[in-house]
Design a protein around this motif. Structure first.
Motif, PDB file in Angstrom:
ATOM      1  N   VAL A 402      61.716  63.319 100.069  1.00 36.65           N
ATOM      2  CA  VAL A 402      62.732  62.540 100.792  1.00 36.65           C
ATOM      3  C   VAL A 402      64.048  62.555 100.019  1.00 36.65           C
ATOM      4  O   VAL A 402      65.132  62.747 100.586  1.00 36.65           O
ATOM      5  CB  VAL A 402      62.256  61.094 101.021  1.00 36.65           C
ATOM      6  CG1 VAL A 402      63.396  60.237 101.546  1.00 36.65           C
ATOM      7  CG2 VAL A 402      61.094  61.081 102.007  1.00 36.65           C
ATOM      8  N   ALA A 403      63.967  62.341  98.698  1.00 40.05           N
ATOM      9  CA  ALA A 403      65.182  62.350  97.872  1.00 40.05           C
ATOM     10  C   ALA A 403      65.850  63.711  97.905  1.00 40.05           C
ATOM     11  O   ALA A 403      67.079  63.819  97.930  1.00 40.05           O
ATOM     12  CB  ALA A 403      64.839  61.961  96.436  1.00 40.05           C
ATOM     13  N   ASP A 655      74.981  49.593  88.632  1.00 39.64           N
ATOM     14  CA  ASP A 655      75.245  50.330  89.863  1.00 39.64           C
ATOM     15  C   ASP A 655      76.765  50.518  89.999  1.00 39.64           C
ATOM     16  O   ASP A 655      77.549  49.759  89.424  1.00 39.64           O
ATOM     17  CB  ASP A 655      74.685  49.548  91.057  1.00 39.64           C
ATOM     18  CG  ASP A 655      74.641  50.399  92.312  1.00 39.64           C
ATOM     19  OD1 ASP A 655      74.924  51.608  92.226  1.00 39.64           O
ATOM     20  OD2 ASP A 655      74.346  49.850  93.390  1.00 39.64           O
ATOM     21  N   ILE A 656      77.184  51.525  90.777  1.00 37.92           N
ATOM     22  CA  ILE A 656      78.627  51.765  90.945  1.00 37.92           C
ATOM     23  C   ILE A 656      79.198  50.906  92.057  1.00 37.92           C
ATOM     24  O   ILE A 656      80.217  50.231  91.885  1.00 37.92           O
ATOM     25  CB  ILE A 656      78.893  53.267  91.220  1.00 37.92           C
ATOM     26  CG1 ILE A 656      78.609  54.082  89.960  1.00 37.92           C
ATOM     27  CG2 ILE A 656      80.325  53.492  91.669  1.00 37.92           C
ATOM     28  CD1 ILE A 656      78.862  55.561  90.130  1.00 37.92           C
ATOM     29  N   VAL A 657      78.579  50.914  93.227  1.00 41.44           N
ATOM     30  CA  VAL A 657      79.109  50.192  94.383  1.00 41.44           C
ATOM     31  C   VAL A 657      78.362  48.880  94.521  1.00 41.44           C
ATOM     32  O   VAL A 657      77.155  48.853  94.744  1.00 41.44           O
ATOM     33  CB  VAL A 657      78.967  51.034  95.664  1.00 41.44           C
ATOM     34  CG1 VAL A 657      79.533  50.283  96.860  1.00 41.44           C
ATOM     35  CG2 VAL A 657      79.669  52.371  95.491  1.00 41.44           C
ATOM     36  N   LEU A 682      75.746  54.504  84.269  1.00 37.54           N
ATOM     37  CA  LEU A 682      75.990  54.168  85.670  1.00 37.54           C
ATOM     38  C   LEU A 682      74.943  54.841  86.546  1.00 37.54           C
ATOM     39  O   LEU A 682      74.394  55.894  86.202  1.00 37.54           O
ATOM     40  CB  LEU A 682      77.383  54.627  86.092  1.00 37.54           C
ATOM     41  CG  LEU A 682      78.570  53.950  85.388  1.00 37.54           C
ATOM     42  CD1 LEU A 682      79.884  54.524  85.887  1.00 37.54           C
ATOM     43  CD2 LEU A 682      78.539  52.434  85.588  1.00 37.54           C
ATOM     44  N   THR A 683      74.678  54.234  87.704  1.00 38.95           N
ATOM     45  CA  THR A 683      73.741  54.794  88.669  1.00 38.95           C
ATOM     46  C   THR A 683      74.330  54.627  90.053  1.00 38.95           C
ATOM     47  O   THR A 683      75.141  53.724  90.302  1.00 38.95           O
ATOM     48  CB  THR A 683      72.372  54.098  88.582  1.00 38.95           C
ATOM     49  OG1 THR A 683      71.482  54.723  89.518  1.00 38.95           O
ATOM     50  CG2 THR A 683      72.478  52.622  88.905  1.00 38.95           C
ATOM     51  N   LEU A 701      75.775  59.606  84.544  1.00 38.84           N
ATOM     52  CA  LEU A 701      75.440  59.067  85.858  1.00 38.84           C
ATOM     53  C   LEU A 701      73.981  59.408  86.172  1.00 38.84           C
ATOM     54  O   LEU A 701      73.578  60.565  86.122  1.00 38.84           O
ATOM     55  CB  LEU A 701      76.362  59.671  86.934  1.00 38.84           C
ATOM     56  CG  LEU A 701      76.015  59.298  88.378  1.00 38.84           C
ATOM     57  CD1 LEU A 701      76.252  57.810  88.623  1.00 38.84           C
ATOM     58  CD2 LEU A 701      76.827  60.136  89.348  1.00 38.84           C
ATOM     59  N   LEU A 702      73.196  58.378  86.479  1.00 38.16           N
ATOM     60  CA  LEU A 702      71.793  58.540  86.867  1.00 38.16           C
ATOM     61  C   LEU A 702      71.712  58.347  88.378  1.00 38.16           C
ATOM     62  O   LEU A 702      71.966  57.250  88.888  1.00 38.16           O
ATOM     63  CB  LEU A 702      70.903  57.522  86.139  1.00 38.16           C
ATOM     64  CG  LEU A 702      69.401  57.596  86.422  1.00 38.16           C
ATOM     65  CD1 LEU A 702      68.828  58.926  85.963  1.00 38.16           C
ATOM     66  CD2 LEU A 702      68.670  56.437  85.740  1.00 38.16           C
ATOM     67  N   ARG A 703      71.397  59.436  89.106  1.00 37.80           N
ATOM     68  CA  ARG A 703      71.398  59.352  90.554  1.00 37.80           C
ATOM     69  C   ARG A 703      70.119  58.695  91.073  1.00 37.80           C
ATOM     70  O   ARG A 703      69.034  58.891  90.535  1.00 37.80           O
ATOM     71  CB  ARG A 703      71.540  60.751  91.158  1.00 37.80           C
ATOM     72  CG  ARG A 703      72.920  61.373  90.964  1.00 37.80           C
ATOM     73  CD  ARG A 703      73.075  62.610  91.860  1.00 37.80           C
ATOM     74  NE  ARG A 703      74.418  63.152  91.736  1.00 37.80           N
ATOM     75  CZ  ARG A 703      74.762  64.123  90.907  1.00 37.80           C
ATOM     76  NH1 ARG A 703      73.844  64.649  90.110  1.00 37.80           N
ATOM     77  NH2 ARG A 703      76.000  64.570  90.857  1.00 37.80           N
ATOM     78  N   LYS A 704      70.283  57.910  92.121  1.00 31.02           N
ATOM     79  CA  LYS A 704      69.140  57.299  92.803  1.00 31.02           C
ATOM     80  C   LYS A 704      68.614  58.287  93.838  1.00 31.02           C
ATOM     81  O   LYS A 704      69.407  59.002  94.467  1.00 31.02           O
ATOM     82  CB  LYS A 704      69.566  56.017  93.501  1.00 31.02           C
ATOM     83  CG  LYS A 704      70.077  54.925  92.575  1.00 31.02           C
ATOM     84  CD  LYS A 704      70.535  53.718  93.386  1.00 31.02           C
ATOM     85  CE  LYS A 704      71.098  52.624  92.502  1.00 31.02           C
ATOM     86  NZ  LYS A 704      71.595  51.479  93.278  1.00 31.02           N
TER      87      LYS A 704
END
Length: 738
Positions: A402-403, A655-657, A682-683, A701-704
């Protein structure tokens, strides 16, 4: 047909009317603008004339000032009896002073009672000459002024007309002792004004030039007055203009001397520090006469042209009547074509949206079925650890798929958060050799041809790697019986003609990366849909149809372009064009980095900032399982409260946003102000950064979505660079705050 004739007749009448009205309107407009231009010329002429006359008057009166100074030096400290006793010598000396100054008529020196003691015009001076009633004598004696410009008057010594500059004499005690009067002839100015104005014999230009004293007394006027120079009539427009601007200005009125004269445009200027004004005027009647002569020339030119225009209009109407039907037919055809093209574009958009939504629904429903089914079986028999572990692995695998689909969608839409860096495309291609070799079968040969010179590009290295891997895997699938894959990079210069299929790109230098295969190739239909999302020629379950669309989205997001050249049985060549980077290359990407710590070693404190409660709890629990002490906050404002207090914090994971008006990047900036050197990770799983702001290069940056191992690796790598500190206080030891 009758309607057509009536329409042609109406058009004919309209054009004929326009052929007559247009010249009239043009003449009226020309008349208006040329009159305004003539009036402006008259104003500019008056300003120029007054300026020249002002400079002339200033030089004359400056010369009188010098003469007065020389006379004062000549008299020195002599008293009246001494001056009378030396009258003969002083008479000669005064004559010598003005010998080279033809504009000066005479010099006279009086005592305190107005009696002339010595004069340059006569010797000896008659004893009965008295100047006590003169305006300059009374002004200097009564008002105590240092100097005074006299009115025009007749000399009592030689009978000539004069005006001039008078100056008070002072005795040793500073008391009034008499007057020195330097007389000049008004003809000096009238002759100069006549030359300046250059009027004809009949004086048709309507120009006048006047020098006026501050009290309205006229000293000089050209054309000259028939008798003595008159004073201005009060009140008048000249005084009103002076009240608004005492140095210089423009006004429009009749003469202030004779209100019966025609209206004029006047410009006035003050003569330096003297109480005098020079006024230049131009008659409006003369301006109108000059304007009328110019308009006659325009009429002579426009009227014949308007006749020609009428004839041309008649011929044009005759031709237009014949072509009208053909034009109407062409317009109908264009309208039908526009309707058909709009319908085609609408159908194409609906087809693309339908294909996109259908593909997303198909893949996500399949993956969600795997996740929901396995979780359901885990819940039903939660007591069987082996079964839970096996089913949990299936859930994790489906979630990763899914990711992966989500990541490809973001890349296709060009909304994915990227971390650009300047890399060498040829070097990256070399680094990928081992990985690409394992991605293809043994019967496929990979031919690497990197450029001999560096090819720097500024891109997200991970995205470029993923794009190349996608292309190589597609090439492998297109060659089931084996073949050859060519990978090459080169620096090229492309012209506008070379970029015909990419009009949004400017001509210039580009880095070209080519992945070519000797596989089955594509037909024209497949080639036209190759970049469409979820379009695939592979069997069900063998691909998502997002590979090429991901490559396309990556190239466009990087400011470049993608091309495909293919044909059935001729293989496929995919060309990625990227703009070159002028920045220096980053550090070489290391392939032998030492393993990073994956758990806490010193009881470090991590501040977790996440607005989603369940996600925040998951991150906190994962960190605590790794041995970290944690603080948690739902907003950036809450996190700043912890940072402002004296609470030991080793790293901020944010988190960024986030809601509340402050996001992760702003929090990062504030945190570094409060605690310089603080480690920050940041993620984000959002499609864009906070307000489009760039993430600093030194912040990872660590992506979700991410795994606990990914989180542990990133935090461990950051904390390796942090110097050890004292153990945290009991407040944060193993705690969860928020």
């Amino acid at each position: 047909m009758k309607g057509l004739n009536l329409s042609a007749l109406a058009l004919l009448r309209l054009l004929l009317l326009a052929s007559v009205v247009a010249p009239v309107v043009l003449l009226v407009a020309l008349g208006w603008f040329t009159y305004r231009a003539a009036l402006g010329d008259a104003r500019r002429e008056a300003v120029w004339t007054s300026g020249v006359a002002r400079e002339h008057a200033a030089r004359v009166f400056d010369a009188q000032e010098l003469v007065t100074e020389r006379v004062l030096d000549l008299l020195g400290g002599l008293d009246d009896p001494t001056i009378r006793a030396r009258q003969a010598a002083l008479h000669d000396r005064l004559g010598a002073v003005i010998a080279d100054l033809p504009q000066v008529l005479s010099i006279a020196v009086t005592d305190r009672d107005g009696r002339v003691m010595v004069a340059s015009a006569v010797y000896p001076v008659p004893t009965d000459i008295d100047m006590a009633d003169r305006d300059y004598f009374q002004a200097l004696r009564g008002l105590g002024q240092p100097s005074f410009v006299s009115a025009v008057q007749t000399s009592r010594i030689d009978g000539r007309r004069f005006f001039g500059l008078a100056r008070a004499r002072r005795d040793a005690a500073g008391n009034f002792a008499g007057v020195i009067n330097v007389a000049i002839s008004p003809s000096l100015f009238t002759d100069f004004y006549a030359t300046l104005i250059k009027d004809d014999a009949r004086r048709q230009s309507g120009r006048v030039l006047t020098m006026v004293r501050f009290d309205g007394q006229v000293l000089v006027r050209y054309p000259p007055a028939e008798d003595a120079p008159p004073a201005v009539v009060r009140p008048n427009a000249f005084e009103a203009a002076l009240a608004a601007n005492p140095e210089a200005g423009l006004y429009r009125n009749r003469s202030s001397i004779d209100p019966r004269t025609p209206e004029r445009v006047y410009a006035y200027r003050k003569v330096q520090d003297y109480p005098l004004y020079v006024v230049a005027g131009r008659s409006l009647a003369a301006v109108v006469r000059a304007w009328a002569r110019r308009m006659l020339l325009y009429i002579a030119a426009i009227v014949p042209a308007s006749v020609v225009m009428v004839l041309v209009t008649l011929e044009t109407i005759r031709l237009a009547r014949r072509e009208r039907e053909a034009l109407a037919q062409a317009q109908d055809e264009i309208h039908r074509r526009e309707i058909a093209e709009e319908a085609l574009r609408r159908a194409q958009r609906l087809e693309a949206v339908g294909q996109l939504t259908g593909g997303i629904a198909h893949d996500f429903n399949n993956l969600l079925t795997i996740i929901v089914g396995n979780v359901d079986m885990m819940v039903r028999r939660a007591g069987d650890p082996d079964r839970v572990r096996r089913l949990g692995g299936n859930v994790l695998l489906a979630a990763r798929r899914v990711a992966d689909v989500t990541d490809k969608l973001l890349a296709f839409s060009r909304r994915r958060v990227v971390r650009p860096e300047t890399i060498c495309a040829s070097q990256l291609l070399g680094d990928l050799k081992p990985l690409l070799g394992r991605a293809v079968s043994q019967n496929i040969e990979i031919d690497y041809r990197p450029a001999a010179t560096p090819c720097p590009v500024r891109v997200d290295a991970g995205q470029l790697e993923a794009a190349l891997i996608n292309l190589v895997v597609n090439a492998r699938d297109a060659m089931p019986d084996g073949g050859r894959i060519g990978l090459s990079t080169e620096c090229v210069r492309l012209s506008r003609q070379d970029l015909g299929d990419a009009p949004d790109l400017p001509p210039g230098d580009y880095v070209r990366i080519v992945v070519a295969d000797t596989g089955t190739g594509m037909d024209a239909t497949t080639l036209a849909k190759a970049f469409e999302p979820f379009f695939t020629t592979k069997d069900v379950g063998k691909g998502t149809g997002l590979g090429l669309s991901q490559v396309y989205g990556f190239a466009k997001q990087a400011g470049g372009h993608v091309r495909i050249h293919s044909g059935l049985g001729r293989g496929t060549s995919i060309e990625i064009l990227l703009p070159p980077s002028s920045e220096p290359l980053g550090e070489e990407r290391s392939k032998s980095e030492a393993p990073l710590p994956r758990s806490a070693e010193r009881g470090e404190v991590v501040l977790v900032v996440e607005d989603e409660a369940s996600l925040r709890d998951m991150a906190v629990e994962s960190l605590q399982d790794l041995g970290y002490r944690t603080l948690s906050a739902a907003t950036a404002a809450q996190a700043l409260v912890f940072l402002r207090e004296r609470i030991p914090i080793d790293l901020v994971f944010s988190d960024i946003v986030m809601p509340g008006g402050m996001g992760g990047i702003e929090l990062l900036e504030e945190a570094r102000k409060l605690r310089p050197g603080l480690a920050v990770l940041l993620t984000s799983g959002y499609t864009d950064t906070e307000g489009g702001r760039a993430i600093p290069d030194d912040v990872p940056l660590l992506r979700k979505p991410y795994l606990r191992a990914d989180l542990a690796a990133e935090i461990g790598r950051l904390l390796v660079q942090v110097a050890p500190r004292e153990q945290p206080t009991a407040r944060v030891a193993g705690s969860r705050q928020g």
